[in-house]
Design an enzyme around this catalytic site. Sequence first.
Site, short mmCIF file in Angstrom:
data_model
loop_
_atom_site.label_atom_id
_atom_site.label_comp_id
_atom_site.label_asym_id
_atom_site.label_seq_id
_atom_site.Cartn_x
_atom_site.Cartn_y
_atom_site.Cartn_z
N ARG A 1 13.01 -18.01 -45.95
CA ARG A 1 12.37 -16.76 -46.40
C ARG A 1 13.31 -15.94 -47.27
NH1 ARG A 1 10.77 -16.50 -40.74
NH2 ARG A 1 8.80 -17.60 -40.62
N GLU B 1 16.79 -33.75 -36.35
CA GLU B 1 16.28 -33.61 -34.98
C GLU B 1 16.21 -35.00 -34.37
OE1 GLU B 1 15.33 -31.43 -32.49
OE2 GLU B 1 14.94 -33.32 -31.47
N SER C 1 9.85 -27.35 -33.29
CA SER C 1 9.27 -26.03 -32.98
C SER C 1 8.09 -26.06 -32.02
CB SER C 1 8.82 -25.34 -34.28
OG SER C 1 9.91 -24.79 -34.91
N CYS D 1 8.59 -23.91 -23.00
CA CYS D 1 8.16 -23.02 -21.91
C CYS D 1 6.73 -23.33 -21.46
CB CYS D 1 8.24 -21.56 -22.37
SG CYS D 1 9.75 -21.19 -23.29
N VAL E 1 22.50 -36.47 -34.75
CA VAL E 1 23.81 -36.21 -35.36
C VAL E 1 24.88 -36.68 -34.38
CG1 VAL E 1 25.38 -34.43 -36.21
CG2 VAL E 1 22.95 -34.34 -36.78
N ASP F 1 20.51 -22.01 -26.97
CA ASP F 1 21.12 -22.38 -25.69
C ASP F 1 22.56 -22.86 -25.81
OD1 ASP F 1 18.64 -21.84 -24.61
OD2 ASP F 1 18.20 -23.90 -24.01
N TYR G 1 -0.35 5.37 -15.83
CA TYR G 1 -0.99 5.27 -14.52
C TYR G 1 -2.50 5.36 -14.64
CZ TYR G 1 -3.45 6.95 -10.46
OH TYR G 1 -4.39 7.10 -9.49
N TRP H 1 2.49 6.64 -8.32
CA TRP H 1 3.90 6.35 -8.63
C TRP H 1 4.01 4.84 -8.78
CZ3 TRP H 1 8.28 9.51 -9.14
CH2 TRP H 1 8.04 10.88 -8.93
N ARG I 1 13.42 6.15 -7.15
CA ARG I 1 13.64 7.31 -6.26
C ARG I 1 14.46 6.93 -5.05
NH1 ARG I 1 7.82 9.95 -5.64
NH2 ARG I 1 8.34 9.49 -3.49
C1 LIG Z 1 10.17 -26.66 -18.89
C2 LIG Z 1 10.82 -25.49 -19.55
C3 LIG Z 1 10.27 -24.22 -19.39
C4 LIG Z 1 10.88 -23.13 -20.02
N1 LIG Z 1 10.32 -21.89 -19.85
C5 LIG Z 1 10.87 -20.81 -20.48
C6 LIG Z 1 10.27 -19.53 -20.39
O1 LIG Z 1 9.23 -19.36 -19.74
N2 LIG Z 1 10.88 -18.49 -21.02
C7 LIG Z 1 12.01 -18.66 -21.77
O2 LIG Z 1 12.51 -17.68 -22.35
N3 LIG Z 1 12.60 -19.86 -21.89
C8 LIG Z 1 12.06 -20.94 -21.26
N4 LIG Z 1 12.64 -22.19 -21.40
C9 LIG Z 1 13.89 -22.31 -22.15
C10 LIG Z 1 13.66 -22.49 -23.63
O3 LIG Z 1 12.75 -23.54 -23.87
C11 LIG Z 1 14.99 -22.80 -24.29
O4 LIG Z 1 15.88 -21.75 -24.00
C12 LIG Z 1 14.84 -22.94 -25.80
O5 LIG Z 1 14.03 -24.05 -26.12
C13 LIG Z 1 16.20 -23.12 -26.43
O6 LIG Z 1 16.05 -23.29 -27.80
P1 LIG Z 1 17.19 -24.05 -28.61
O7 LIG Z 1 16.69 -24.13 -30.01
O8 LIG Z 1 18.50 -23.45 -28.34
O9 LIG Z 1 17.22 -25.49 -27.94
P2 LIG Z 1 16.07 -26.59 -27.88
O10 LIG Z 1 14.73 -25.98 -27.94
O11 LIG Z 1 16.43 -27.45 -26.71
O12 LIG Z 1 16.30 -27.39 -29.22
C14 LIG Z 1 17.47 -28.13 -29.43
C15 LIG Z 1 17.08 -29.34 -30.22
O13 LIG Z 1 18.24 -29.99 -30.68
C16 LIG Z 1 18.03 -31.38 -30.62
N5 LIG Z 1 19.35 -32.01 -30.61
C17 LIG Z 1 20.33 -31.87 -29.68
N6 LIG Z 1 21.41 -32.57 -30.03
C18 LIG Z 1 21.13 -33.17 -31.21
C19 LIG Z 1 21.84 -34.03 -32.08
N7 LIG Z 1 23.08 -34.42 -31.79
N8 LIG Z 1 21.23 -34.46 -33.20
C20 LIG Z 1 19.96 -34.05 -33.51
N9 LIG Z 1 19.24 -33.25 -32.72
C21 LIG Z 1 19.81 -32.80 -31.58
C22 LIG Z 1 17.22 -31.57 -29.36
O14 LIG Z 1 16.50 -32.78 -29.40
C23 LIG Z 1 16.31 -30.35 -29.39
O15 LIG Z 1 15.08 -30.61 -30.01
C24 LIG Z 1 12.04 -23.31 -20.79
C25 LIG Z 1 12.59 -24.59 -20.96
C26 LIG Z 1 11.99 -25.66 -20.35
C27 LIG Z 1 12.59 -27.03 -20.54
#
Ligand SMILES: Cc1cc2nc3c(=O)[nH]c(=O)nc-3n(C[C@H](O)[C@H](O)[C@H](O)COP(=O)(O)OP(=O)(O)OC[C@H]3O[C@@H](n4cnc5c(N)ncnc54)[C@H](O)[C@@H]3O)c2cc1C
Length: 441
Positions: free
Chosen positions: A9, A22, A28, A32, A70, A272, A415, A423, A431
Site C-alpha cells: 500500500r 511460505e 493469511s 484462531c 526458507v 509470534d 448500563y 454496577w 470498588r
Molecule cells: C488453534 C489456534 C487458535 C488460536 N486462537 C487465537 C485467538 O483466538 N486469538 C488470538 O489472538 N490468537 C490466536 N491464535 C494465535 C495466532 O493464530 C497466532 O498468534 C498468529 O497466527 C501468529 O501470526 P504469525 O504471522 O506470527 O505466525 P503464523 O500465523 O504462524 O505464520 C507464520 C508462517 O510462517 C511459515 N514459516 C515458518 N517458517 C518458515 C520457513 N522457514 N520458510 C517458509 N515459511 C515458514 C509458517 O508455515 C506459517 O504459515 C491461535 C492459534 C492457533 C494455532
Amino acid sequence: MSAASQARRMRGPDELEIVAFERGGFTSYSACGIPYWLGRVVRDRDSLIARSPETFRRDYHIDVRLRHEVTAIDLDAATVTAWDAETGREVTEGFDLLMLGLGARPLRPQLPGADAAGILGVQTLGDALEVAAALERDPRRAVVVGGGYIGLEMAEALVRRGLEVTLVEQRAQPMSSLDEDMGALVADALREVGVVLYTGESVTGFETSDGAVRAVVTEQRTLTADVVVLGLGVRPNVALADSAGLPVGASGALVVDRRLATPAPGVWAAGDCAEKFHRVSRRPVAIALGTYANKEGRTAGINLGGGYASFPGVIGTAASKICDVEVARTGLTAAEARAAGFVPVAATVDSTTRASYFPGASPVKVKLVADAGTGHVLGAQIVGREGAAKRIDAVALAVWNEMDLGELINADLSYAPPFSPLWDPVLIAARKAAQEVTAAT
Ligand SMILES: Cc1cc2nc3c(=O)[nH]c(=O)nc-3n(C[C@H](O)[C@H](O)[C@H](O)COP(=O)(O)OP(=O)(O)OC[C@H]3O[C@@H](n4cnc5c(N)ncnc54)[C@H](O)[C@@H]3O)c2cc1C
C-alpha cells in the site's frame, strides 16, 4: 502477509518488488478459527482464509511462493535460500529488505510413541485438515494434552463432534495464564460439559500399535485414545534467524525495537517470532497472539514501505471459551504481578452478566489485580457465561492507560438491565479492590 500488503500500500510494484516464501499451502488465514471449524460452528473452511495466494498475486502484486521453506538466511550476502517442495530444488533470492514472520513452533512431547499416527497438533490449517480427516474416521475417544486456550477450544470442538473427551494438564488447573483460583472455574466448566479432566498429571508416553496411537499414558493411568490432540503451547520459531546471527532475547523471541527492526540493518521481524514489550511488567515477553501479529505486521509493513510506525507493546489481553463459559484476562495475574516485583492486592467478586432479575442473567466472576502502593490497575481475569469475556476490554483500557482504581470505579460504562447489573461486575471488583488497597496501606 500483513506486512507485505501494508508495504505494497505504501509502495507500488514499480518501486518495490515483494516476494513471499511460505512453506505451507495457504496464506493469511485465521488459525484462531480452526477449533470452530473443526467443531462445525464455522461450516466453510475457506471462510477462514482472509486472502488467498491468488489475491495477493493479482491484487497486491506480491510474488507468493507456496511450499517454499526458507532454509538459510545469509545477512552478509543479503540472500535467502528456500527449498521448493514441489520441484525438490533450492532457490536463492536476494533482498534489500527482509521481513521475518516465522510464527511459533508448537511443542511436541519427546516421549515414547509421540510420532504415532493420530497424535495431532493444530498449529496450521494443514494440521487442521489432518485433524478433520481423523475425525471423519469416526473416532470415539479423544485425549487432549494440555489445558491452555488451544487445548480448551479443541476440547470444545471434540465435544461438539460427539467424542468422549479427556483432557490431561500437568499443572494444578487448566488455563495457566490465569491465577489458580480462576483456573479452577475453567476446570468446573470443562467437567460440566462432560470432559474428563486430570490435572496435576503429566503424560509419560503413548501406547501404539501398527504405528497408530492407542492410548495416552500418564504418571497415574492409561487413557485409551483413538485420537490425541496436542495443546502444549508454542515457542517463538527462531532457529533459522538464530543461525543467521540475529539476536534472540531472554523471552526466546527475536530482539526487535519499537519499529520492529532487528539489530541487523534492513531486517525486520513481527508476530509470534518477535519479542514484545510488556507495558505493565516492563519486561520483554513472547506472547503468541494473532491480534499482536496483525498489528505488528501492519507496523513493520509501514516501515518497510518507507513510512514511520511503532508498536507500543502489549498487556496480554486474551479471551477464550469452553462451550458456554467464557474466559478472559488482561495485564498481570496476581502471581505474575508478584513475579514482576509488584505488591499486588486482588479482589474477586461474583456478579451476574445482566441485572439479576433479567431473563438470561448468569453468573460471572471477576478478579481484579491492583498495585497495593499506587492503586494502579494491573490486570483482571473474568470467567462467566455469555457477555462475560468482552468485559475484559474495559479493564484492558484501564491497564493500558495506567488508571488507578479510583478512576475505574467512576468510569462511565454502559448500563441497561439486558446487559449488566446497575454496577457492572468490573466496577464492583474495582470498588472491592480499592477497599483492599486501603486495608493494605
Ligand atoms: C488453534 C489456534 C487458535 C488460536 N486462537 C487465537 C485467538 O483466538 N486469538 C488470538 O489472538 N490468537 C490466536 N491464535 C494465535 C495466532 O493464530 C497466532 O498468534 C498468529 O497466527 C501468529 O501470526 P504469525 O504471522 O506470527 O505466525 P503464523 O500465523 O504462524 O505464520 C507464520 C508462517 O510462517 C511459515 N514459516 C515458518 N517458517 C518458515 C520457513 N522457514 N520458510 C517458509 N515459511 C515458514 C509458517 O508455515 C506459517 O504459515 C491461535 C492459534 C492457533 C494455532
